[in-house]
Design an enzyme around this catalytic site. Sequence first.
Site, mmCIF file in Angstrom:
data_model
loop_
_atom_site.group_PDB
_atom_site.id
_atom_site.type_symbol
_atom_site.label_atom_id
_atom_site.label_comp_id
_atom_site.label_asym_id
_atom_site.label_seq_id
_atom_site.Cartn_x
_atom_site.Cartn_y
_atom_site.Cartn_z
ATOM 1 N N HIS A 123 -16.420 -6.006 -52.362
ATOM 2 C CA HIS A 123 -15.188 -5.283 -52.664
ATOM 3 C C HIS A 123 -14.561 -5.846 -53.938
ATOM 4 O O HIS A 123 -14.937 -6.922 -54.396
ATOM 5 C CB HIS A 123 -14.200 -5.403 -51.502
ATOM 6 N N HIS B 284 -13.330 -8.306 -60.390
ATOM 7 C CA HIS B 284 -14.704 -8.764 -60.167
ATOM 8 C C HIS B 284 -15.098 -8.455 -58.728
ATOM 9 O O HIS B 284 -14.257 -8.144 -57.897
ATOM 10 C CB HIS B 284 -14.832 -10.270 -60.425
#
Length: 181
Positions: free
Chosen positions: A49, A132
Amino acid sequence: MNHDPAPSTLRVFVALAPPDEAKDELAAALKPAYAAYPRLRWNRIEDWHVTLAFLGELPSTAVPLLQPVLARQAASHPALQLGLRGGGHFDERLLWSGIDGDLDGLHQLAADVRALVRSCGIEFGERPLRPHLTLARSRRDDSTSVPQAAPGLADFVGRRWPAERLHLVGSNIGRGPGPIR
């Protein structure tokens, strides 16, 4: 049948999740790293995620307050076109894939989500957004695997996808993240 009582608190965060096709693409590119760096603690692909807001430890009772307002926020925000690209590491301990695409929109969405959570009376520490997707963590006695694995991601460019849904995710230390139901 699971008889474990529901935890009174959860570590909670709001995230975007890449679709399965984008995750599969990255997982295929990571196959050499999986084999070359078996001591890394690789995150499960279903847990991948992009965190927009880490809310920290919250009472379980706060979760029902957040679900409908976050659903409305997601519905009112235009879908962002995002992709996974390249990679790197933080502090020789965390291996990540970068995010590509509408980064201005991603930063705005994160700011909107954070403001919305605060408007619900939930305070949390502010961490700067560093878009990220966390792939792996090193073990305490291994300071070389993450920096050695990171260059293998340099040329990775994944397909773009529309990020349309916000995910409210809870984790228990040691058990990893999972969607809050």
